[in-house]
Design a protein around this motif. Structure first.
Motif, PDB file in Angstrom:
ATOM      1  N   VAL A 170     -36.548  48.424  71.001  1.00 42.38           N
ATOM      2  CA  VAL A 170     -37.212  47.862  72.650  1.00 42.38           C
ATOM      3  C   VAL A 170     -38.352  48.276  72.037  1.00 42.38           C
ATOM      4  N   ASN A 171     -39.717  47.859  73.055  1.00 47.16           N
ATOM      5  CA  ASN A 171     -40.815  47.709  72.592  1.00 47.16           C
ATOM      6  C   ASN A 171     -41.250  49.203  73.574  1.00 47.16           C
ATOM      7  N   VAL A 172     -41.661  50.669  72.938  1.00 50.45           N
ATOM      8  CA  VAL A 172     -42.040  51.583  73.383  1.00 50.45           C
ATOM      9  C   VAL A 172     -43.579  51.371  73.335  1.00 50.45           C
ATOM     10  N   PRO A 173     -43.927  51.754  74.934  1.00 51.72           N
ATOM     11  CA  PRO A 173     -45.716  51.712  75.167  1.00 51.72           C
ATOM     12  C   PRO A 173     -46.634  52.769  74.564  1.00 51.72           C
ATOM     13  N   ALA A 193     -56.297  46.543  69.635  1.00 58.22           N
ATOM     14  CA  ALA A 193     -55.247  46.483  70.301  1.00 58.22           C
ATOM     15  C   ALA A 193     -54.121  47.998  69.830  1.00 58.22           C
ATOM     16  N   ALA A 194     -53.086  47.786  70.743  1.00 61.05           N
ATOM     17  CA  ALA A 194     -52.498  49.050  71.234  1.00 61.05           C
ATOM     18  C   ALA A 194     -50.970  48.076  69.833  1.00 61.05           C
ATOM     19  N   ASP A 195     -50.664  49.265  68.812  1.00 61.37           N
ATOM     20  CA  ASP A 195     -49.483  48.758  67.884  1.00 61.37           C
ATOM     21  C   ASP A 195     -48.068  49.266  68.306  1.00 61.37           C
ATOM     22  N   ASN A 197     -44.327  50.380  68.568  1.00 64.20           N
ATOM     23  CA  ASN A 197     -43.826  51.283  68.582  1.00 64.20           C
ATOM     24  C   ASN A 197     -42.445  50.554  69.182  1.00 64.20           C
ATOM     25  N   LEU A 198     -41.555  50.206  68.402  1.00 66.30           N
ATOM     26  CA  LEU A 198     -40.313  49.793  68.274  1.00 66.30           C
ATOM     27  C   LEU A 198     -39.424  50.634  68.002  1.00 66.30           C
ATOM     28  N   ALA A 199     -38.679  51.024  68.700  1.00 64.02           N
ATOM     29  CA  ALA A 199     -37.768  51.929  68.529  1.00 64.02           C
ATOM     30  C   ALA A 199     -35.956  51.846  68.532  1.00 64.02           C
ATOM     31  N   VAL A 200     -35.701  51.703  67.814  1.00 62.74           N
ATOM     32  CA  VAL A 200     -34.083  51.676  67.292  1.00 62.74           C
ATOM     33  C   VAL A 200     -33.152  51.839  68.087  1.00 62.74           C
ATOM     34  N   ILE A 201     -32.435  51.596  69.354  1.00 63.28           N
ATOM     35  CA  ILE A 201     -31.789  50.738  70.218  1.00 63.28           C
ATOM     36  C   ILE A 201     -30.201  51.566  69.760  1.00 63.28           C
TER      37      ILE A 201
END
Length: 367
Positions: A170-173, A193-195, A197-201
Protein backbone atom coordinates in the motif's frame (compact mmCIF):
# COMPACT_ATOMS: atom_id res chain seq x y z
CA UNK A 1 15.72 -24.82 13.08
CA UNK A 2 15.22 -28.57 13.24
CA UNK A 3 12.60 -30.26 11.16
CA UNK A 4 9.46 -31.58 12.83
CA UNK A 5 9.37 -35.35 12.50
CA UNK A 6 5.58 -35.48 12.44
CA UNK A 7 4.79 -34.51 8.87
CA UNK A 8 7.55 -32.43 7.31
CA UNK A 9 8.46 -34.86 4.53
CA UNK A 10 5.07 -36.48 4.04
CA UNK A 11 3.16 -36.12 0.82
CA UNK A 12 0.91 -33.12 0.43
CA UNK A 13 -2.24 -34.95 -0.65
CA UNK A 14 -3.96 -37.26 1.83
CA UNK A 15 -3.51 -40.92 1.00
CA UNK A 16 -6.47 -43.04 0.03
CA UNK A 17 -7.06 -46.71 -0.67
CA UNK A 18 -8.89 -45.84 -3.90
CA UNK A 19 -7.09 -44.06 -6.72
CA UNK A 20 -8.17 -40.55 -7.59
CA UNK A 21 -9.21 -41.50 -11.14
CA UNK A 22 -11.35 -44.40 -9.94
CA UNK A 23 -12.90 -42.27 -7.19
CA UNK A 24 -13.75 -39.44 -9.58
CA UNK A 25 -15.13 -41.76 -12.27
CA UNK A 26 -17.40 -43.69 -9.89
CA UNK A 27 -18.66 -40.57 -8.13
CA UNK A 28 -19.29 -38.87 -11.48
CA UNK A 29 -21.37 -41.79 -12.66
CA UNK A 30 -23.43 -41.77 -9.45
CA UNK A 31 -24.05 -38.03 -9.55
CA UNK A 32 -24.91 -38.07 -13.27
CA UNK A 33 -27.43 -40.86 -12.89
CA UNK A 34 -28.94 -39.41 -9.70
CA UNK A 35 -29.37 -35.82 -10.84
CA UNK A 36 -29.42 -36.24 -14.63
CA UNK A 37 -26.87 -33.45 -15.07
CA UNK A 38 -25.26 -32.77 -18.44
CA UNK A 39 -21.91 -31.00 -17.98
CA UNK A 40 -21.65 -29.68 -21.52
CA UNK A 41 -22.67 -26.09 -20.71
CA UNK A 42 -20.92 -23.83 -18.14
CA UNK A 43 -24.00 -23.56 -15.91
CA UNK A 44 -24.65 -27.29 -15.91
CA UNK A 45 -20.94 -27.92 -15.33
CA UNK A 46 -21.06 -25.71 -12.23
CA UNK A 47 -24.13 -27.52 -10.94
CA UNK A 48 -22.50 -30.85 -11.73
CA UNK A 49 -19.36 -30.01 -9.74
CA UNK A 50 -21.42 -28.79 -6.78
CA UNK A 51 -23.59 -31.90 -6.62
CA UNK A 52 -20.51 -34.07 -7.11
CA UNK A 53 -18.98 -32.46 -4.01
CA UNK A 54 -22.22 -32.92 -2.09
CA UNK A 55 -22.45 -36.56 -3.09
CA UNK A 56 -18.90 -37.12 -1.88
CA UNK A 57 -19.53 -35.30 1.40
CA UNK A 58 -22.72 -37.27 2.06
CA UNK A 59 -20.65 -40.45 2.20
CA UNK A 60 -18.53 -38.93 4.99
CA UNK A 61 -21.18 -37.34 7.19
CA UNK A 62 -23.64 -39.36 9.23
CA UNK A 63 -26.78 -37.56 8.06
CA UNK A 64 -27.41 -35.17 5.19
CA UNK A 65 -30.71 -33.36 4.81
CA UNK A 66 -32.64 -34.36 1.66
CA UNK A 67 -33.21 -30.67 0.93
CA UNK A 68 -29.46 -30.36 0.31
CA UNK A 69 -29.95 -32.38 -2.87
CA UNK A 70 -32.81 -30.20 -4.06
CA UNK A 71 -32.46 -28.33 -7.32
CA UNK A 72 -34.59 -25.45 -5.96
CA UNK A 73 -31.82 -23.81 -3.92
CA UNK A 74 -28.12 -23.06 -4.09
CA UNK A 75 -26.41 -26.17 -2.65
CA UNK A 76 -23.10 -24.38 -2.08
CA UNK A 77 -24.83 -21.65 -0.07
CA UNK A 78 -26.62 -24.34 1.93
CA UNK A 79 -23.30 -26.06 2.69
CA UNK A 80 -21.83 -22.76 3.81
CA UNK A 81 -24.60 -21.71 6.19
CA UNK A 82 -26.38 -24.88 7.32
CA UNK A 83 -25.76 -25.31 11.10
CA UNK A 84 -26.29 -29.09 11.05
CA UNK A 85 -23.68 -29.62 8.33
CA UNK A 86 -21.29 -27.27 10.12
CA UNK A 87 -21.75 -29.11 13.42
CA UNK A 88 -21.07 -32.52 11.87
CA UNK A 89 -17.98 -31.33 9.98
CA UNK A 90 -16.67 -29.54 13.07
CA UNK A 91 -17.10 -32.68 15.18
CA UNK A 92 -15.23 -34.80 12.64
CA UNK A 93 -12.41 -32.28 12.40
CA UNK A 94 -11.95 -32.26 16.17
CA UNK A 95 -11.42 -36.03 16.40
CA UNK A 96 -7.94 -36.98 17.66
CA UNK A 97 -6.83 -38.50 14.32
CA UNK A 98 -8.58 -36.02 12.03
CA UNK A 99 -5.42 -34.57 10.51
CA UNK A 100 -3.94 -37.84 9.23
CA UNK A 101 -3.11 -38.30 5.56
CA UNK A 102 -5.78 -40.95 5.00
CA UNK A 103 -8.59 -38.85 6.48
CA UNK A 104 -11.58 -38.75 4.13
CA UNK A 105 -12.74 -35.33 5.24
CA UNK A 106 -9.31 -33.80 4.57
CA UNK A 107 -9.40 -35.48 1.16
CA UNK A 108 -12.79 -33.86 0.53
CA UNK A 109 -11.50 -30.41 1.57
CA UNK A 110 -8.48 -30.79 -0.69
CA UNK A 111 -10.44 -31.92 -3.73
CA UNK A 112 -13.19 -29.34 -3.19
CA UNK A 113 -10.77 -26.43 -2.96
CA UNK A 114 -9.04 -27.60 -6.13
CA UNK A 115 -12.33 -27.27 -8.02
CA UNK A 116 -13.03 -24.25 -10.17
CA UNK A 117 -16.15 -23.24 -8.22
CA UNK A 118 -15.63 -20.14 -6.03
CA UNK A 119 -18.67 -21.00 -3.89
CA UNK A 120 -17.23 -24.40 -3.03
CA UNK A 121 -13.93 -22.78 -2.07
CA UNK A 122 -15.86 -20.60 0.36
CA UNK A 123 -17.15 -23.77 2.02
CA UNK A 124 -13.56 -24.90 2.59
CA UNK A 125 -12.55 -21.47 3.91
CA UNK A 126 -15.50 -21.57 6.31
CA UNK A 127 -13.73 -24.35 8.22
CA UNK A 128 -10.22 -22.88 7.90
CA UNK A 129 -10.21 -21.57 11.51
CA UNK A 130 -10.71 -25.11 12.81
CA UNK A 131 -8.22 -26.65 10.39
CA UNK A 132 -5.52 -24.08 11.11
CA UNK A 133 -6.33 -24.03 14.82
CA UNK A 134 -6.07 -27.77 15.28
CA UNK A 135 -3.03 -28.03 13.04
CA UNK A 136 -0.98 -25.41 14.86
CA UNK A 137 -2.04 -26.72 18.26
CA UNK A 138 -1.12 -30.33 17.41
CA UNK A 139 2.26 -29.73 15.77
CA UNK A 140 4.09 -29.99 19.08
CA UNK A 141 2.33 -33.29 19.83
CA UNK A 142 4.15 -35.00 16.91
CA UNK A 143 0.93 -36.36 15.45
CA UNK A 144 0.53 -37.18 11.73
CA UNK A 145 -0.92 -34.05 10.15
CA UNK A 146 -0.44 -34.63 6.42
CA UNK A 147 -4.18 -34.20 5.80
CA UNK A 148 -4.30 -30.72 7.32
CA UNK A 149 -1.04 -29.79 5.59
CA UNK A 150 -2.44 -30.80 2.20
CA UNK A 151 -5.41 -28.45 2.62
CA UNK A 152 -3.21 -25.57 3.80
CA UNK A 153 -0.76 -26.10 0.95
CA UNK A 154 -3.62 -26.10 -1.56
CA UNK A 155 -4.80 -22.73 -0.24
CA UNK A 156 -1.24 -21.38 -0.23
CA UNK A 157 -0.66 -22.54 -3.82
CA UNK A 158 -3.91 -20.88 -4.89
CA UNK A 159 -2.82 -17.56 -3.39
CA UNK A 160 0.67 -17.89 -4.90
CA UNK A 161 -0.83 -18.37 -8.35
CA UNK A 162 -3.48 -15.65 -8.04
CA UNK A 163 -0.93 -13.11 -6.80
CA UNK A 164 1.78 -14.30 -9.22
CA UNK A 165 4.08 -14.47 -6.22
CA UNK A 166 4.03 -10.68 -5.84
CA UNK A 167 3.93 -8.83 -2.53
CA UNK A 168 0.85 -6.92 -1.40
CA UNK A 169 1.75 -3.27 -0.81
CA UNK A 170 0.00 0.00 0.00
CA UNK A 171 1.12 3.56 -0.61
CA UNK A 172 1.52 5.46 2.65
CA UNK A 173 1.19 9.23 2.08
CA UNK A 174 4.02 11.49 3.16
CA UNK A 175 2.39 13.89 5.64
CA UNK A 176 5.19 16.39 5.24
CA UNK A 177 3.55 17.35 1.92
CA UNK A 178 0.19 19.20 1.87
CA UNK A 179 -2.93 17.47 0.61
CA UNK A 180 -6.63 18.22 0.24
CA UNK A 181 -7.05 17.01 3.83
CA UNK A 182 -4.30 18.96 5.62
CA UNK A 183 -1.79 21.77 5.30
CA UNK A 184 1.95 21.57 5.71
CA UNK A 185 4.49 24.12 6.92
CA UNK A 186 6.94 22.81 4.38
CA UNK A 187 7.29 25.34 1.52
CA UNK A 188 6.10 24.03 -1.81
CA UNK A 189 8.58 23.99 -4.70
CA UNK A 190 8.19 23.47 -8.40
CA UNK A 191 8.48 19.87 -9.55
CA UNK A 192 8.64 18.80 -5.92
CA UNK A 193 6.75 15.53 -5.89
CA UNK A 194 6.38 13.35 -2.87
CA UNK A 195 8.23 10.06 -2.96
CA UNK A 196 6.14 6.92 -2.78
CA UNK A 197 6.34 5.27 0.62
CA UNK A 198 5.36 1.66 0.01
CA UNK A 199 4.41 -0.45 3.00
CA UNK A 200 4.44 -4.20 2.56
CA UNK A 201 1.24 -5.81 3.81
CA UNK A 202 2.20 -9.31 2.72
CA UNK A 203 5.66 -10.24 1.38
CA UNK A 204 6.20 -12.02 -1.92
CA UNK A 205 5.30 -15.69 -2.10
CA UNK A 206 7.46 -18.62 -3.10
CA UNK A 207 6.09 -22.00 -4.16
CA UNK A 208 6.33 -24.62 -1.42
CA UNK A 209 5.64 -28.32 -1.81
CA UNK A 210 6.01 -29.28 1.84
CA UNK A 211 5.38 -27.68 5.21
CA UNK A 212 8.63 -27.25 7.11
CA UNK A 213 9.02 -25.73 10.53
CA UNK A 214 10.60 -22.60 9.05
CA UNK A 215 7.71 -22.11 6.58
CA UNK A 216 4.77 -23.10 8.75
CA UNK A 217 3.83 -19.66 10.04
CA UNK A 218 4.05 -18.12 6.57
CA UNK A 219 1.90 -20.81 4.91
CA UNK A 220 -0.81 -20.64 7.59
CA UNK A 221 -0.62 -16.84 7.60
CA UNK A 222 -1.25 -16.66 3.84
CA UNK A 223 -4.25 -18.96 4.27
CA UNK A 224 -5.60 -16.61 6.96
CA UNK A 225 -5.04 -13.66 4.62
CA UNK A 226 -7.29 -15.33 2.05
CA UNK A 227 -9.83 -16.02 4.79
CA UNK A 228 -9.78 -12.34 5.72
CA UNK A 229 -10.35 -11.31 2.10
CA UNK A 230 -13.57 -13.40 2.10
CA UNK A 231 -14.57 -12.77 5.71
CA UNK A 232 -17.64 -10.74 4.79
CA UNK A 233 -19.07 -13.92 3.23
CA UNK A 234 -18.29 -16.13 6.21
CA UNK A 235 -21.02 -17.10 8.70
CA UNK A 236 -20.76 -15.88 12.28
CA UNK A 237 -20.04 -19.38 13.58
CA UNK A 238 -16.82 -19.57 11.59
CA UNK A 239 -15.60 -16.26 13.05
CA UNK A 240 -16.44 -17.40 16.58
CA UNK A 241 -14.40 -20.58 16.00
CA UNK A 242 -11.47 -18.39 14.98
CA UNK A 243 -11.74 -16.24 18.11
CA UNK A 244 -11.80 -19.34 20.31
CA UNK A 245 -8.63 -20.68 18.74
CA UNK A 246 -6.94 -17.30 19.18
CA UNK A 247 -7.41 -17.71 22.92
CA UNK A 248 -5.99 -21.24 22.73
CA UNK A 249 -3.01 -20.10 20.66
CA UNK A 250 -2.20 -17.33 23.12
CA UNK A 251 -1.85 -19.86 25.92
CA UNK A 252 -2.83 -17.22 28.46
CA UNK A 253 -5.45 -17.97 31.09
CA UNK A 254 -6.84 -15.23 33.28
CA UNK A 255 -8.30 -11.78 32.78
CA UNK A 256 -6.64 -8.39 32.56
CA UNK A 257 -7.63 -5.47 34.69
CA UNK A 258 -9.70 -2.81 32.94
CA UNK A 259 -6.76 -0.39 32.86
CA UNK A 260 -4.25 -1.74 30.35
CA UNK A 261 -1.68 0.81 31.53
CA UNK A 262 -1.59 -0.93 34.92
CA UNK A 263 -1.69 -4.58 33.96
CA UNK A 264 -2.31 -7.28 36.50
CA UNK A 265 -3.20 -10.88 35.73
CA UNK A 266 -5.89 -12.63 37.70
CA UNK A 267 -6.84 -16.27 37.85
CA UNK A 268 -10.34 -17.74 37.53
CA UNK A 269 -11.10 -16.93 41.19
CA UNK A 270 -10.14 -13.28 40.70
CA UNK A 271 -6.94 -13.54 42.73
CA UNK A 272 -3.85 -11.67 41.47
CA UNK A 273 -1.46 -13.97 39.66
CA UNK A 274 1.96 -12.70 38.65
CA UNK A 275 2.55 -15.56 36.24
CA UNK A 276 -0.38 -16.31 33.98
CA UNK A 277 -1.23 -19.95 33.51
CA UNK A 278 0.09 -21.50 30.30
CA UNK A 279 -2.57 -23.67 28.72
CA UNK A 280 -2.21 -26.55 26.29
CA UNK A 281 -2.28 -25.37 22.68
CA UNK A 282 0.05 -22.39 23.07
CA UNK A 283 1.97 -21.69 19.87
CA UNK A 284 4.60 -19.26 18.67
CA UNK A 285 3.03 -16.08 17.30
CA UNK A 286 5.39 -14.46 14.79
CA UNK A 287 4.26 -11.42 12.83
CA UNK A 288 3.37 -13.61 9.82
CA UNK A 289 0.56 -15.03 11.95
CA UNK A 290 -0.25 -12.13 14.21
CA UNK A 291 -0.86 -9.64 11.40
CA UNK A 292 -3.72 -11.56 9.71
CA UNK A 293 -5.03 -12.55 13.15
CA UNK A 294 -5.26 -8.87 14.13
CA UNK A 295 -7.05 -7.95 10.90
CA UNK A 296 -9.61 -10.74 11.34
CA UNK A 297 -10.25 -9.77 14.96
CA UNK A 298 -10.67 -6.16 13.90
CA UNK A 299 -13.44 -7.21 11.52
CA UNK A 300 -15.09 -9.31 14.22
CA UNK A 301 -15.18 -6.26 16.48
CA UNK A 302 -16.22 -3.62 13.96
CA UNK A 303 -17.93 -5.68 11.26
CA UNK A 304 -21.51 -5.03 10.16
CA UNK A 305 -23.01 -8.12 11.81
CA UNK A 306 -22.94 -6.60 15.35
CA UNK A 307 -23.47 -10.09 16.78
CA UNK A 308 -23.09 -9.92 20.57
CA UNK A 309 -21.62 -13.41 20.91
CA UNK A 310 -19.07 -12.69 18.18
CA UNK A 311 -18.05 -9.36 19.72
CA UNK A 312 -17.71 -11.01 23.13
CA UNK A 313 -15.52 -13.80 21.73
CA UNK A 314 -13.37 -11.34 19.79
CA UNK A 315 -12.96 -9.14 22.86
CA UNK A 316 -11.85 -12.13 24.96
CA UNK A 317 -9.40 -13.12 22.21
CA UNK A 318 -7.94 -9.60 22.20
CA UNK A 319 -7.39 -9.72 25.96
CA UNK A 320 -5.66 -13.09 25.71
CA UNK A 321 -3.41 -11.98 22.86
CA UNK A 322 -2.54 -8.74 24.65
CA UNK A 323 -1.65 -10.75 27.73
CA UNK A 324 0.54 -12.99 25.59
CA UNK A 325 2.30 -10.06 23.92
CA UNK A 326 3.15 -8.59 27.34
CA UNK A 327 4.43 -11.97 28.46
CA UNK A 328 6.68 -12.19 25.37
CA UNK A 329 7.67 -8.48 25.55
CA UNK A 330 7.03 -8.17 21.81
CA UNK A 331 6.73 -4.47 20.86
CA UNK A 332 4.93 -5.07 17.53
CA UNK A 333 2.47 -7.47 19.15
CA UNK A 334 1.89 -5.15 22.11
CA UNK A 335 1.06 -2.23 19.83
CA UNK A 336 -1.33 -4.26 17.67
CA UNK A 337 -3.11 -6.12 20.44
CA UNK A 338 -3.39 -3.07 22.66
CA UNK A 339 -5.09 -1.21 19.82
CA UNK A 340 -7.49 -4.11 19.42
CA UNK A 341 -8.13 -4.14 23.15
CA UNK A 342 -9.06 -0.47 23.14
CA UNK A 343 -11.30 -1.01 20.12
CA UNK A 344 -13.08 -3.83 21.95
CA UNK A 345 -13.69 -1.55 24.94
CA UNK A 346 -15.13 1.11 22.64
CA UNK A 347 -17.44 -1.42 20.99
CA UNK A 348 -18.64 -2.80 24.33
CA UNK A 349 -19.24 0.67 25.78
CA UNK A 350 -23.00 1.43 25.58
CA UNK A 351 -22.23 5.11 25.05
CA UNK A 352 -20.70 4.32 21.67
CA UNK A 353 -23.65 2.30 20.36
CA UNK A 354 -24.91 5.25 18.36
CA UNK A 355 -25.50 5.34 14.63
CA UNK A 356 -23.91 8.65 13.64
CA UNK A 357 -25.19 8.30 10.07
CA UNK A 358 -28.79 8.53 11.24
CA UNK A 359 -30.22 12.03 10.89
CA UNK A 360 -31.95 13.12 14.13
CA UNK A 361 -35.53 14.33 13.85
CA UNK A 362 -35.58 17.74 15.48
CA UNK A 363 -36.93 21.21 14.79
CA UNK A 364 -33.79 22.89 16.15
CA UNK A 365 -31.04 23.80 13.71
CA UNK A 366 -27.58 23.73 15.29
CA UNK A 367 -24.97 26.01 13.74
Amino acid sequence: MSEDSSSSEETNTPATSVSQDTFTTETTAIATSAFNIHPETPSSSSSFNTHLAIQSLSSILTTVSPSLLSQDQDPAFYLLHNPDISSQVSSLLRLPDSGAGDNNLCRWFYDTFQSSEPQLRLVVLRFLPIIAGLYLSRVALKKPLAGFEAVLLAIYAHETTSRAGQAVTVNVPDLSYPSIYHESKRPAKDNDAADLNLAVISPSLEPHGTVRSTRRARIVGVALELYYSKISLMPVGSKIDFCEFCKIWSGQEGELEDDEDNVEFRDDQGNPDKESVIKEGRIALPWELLQPISRILGHCLLGPSKDKELIGSASAACRSLYSRSLHDINPHAILATRSLLRLSKMVLDPKNNVDHTEIPMTDVISL
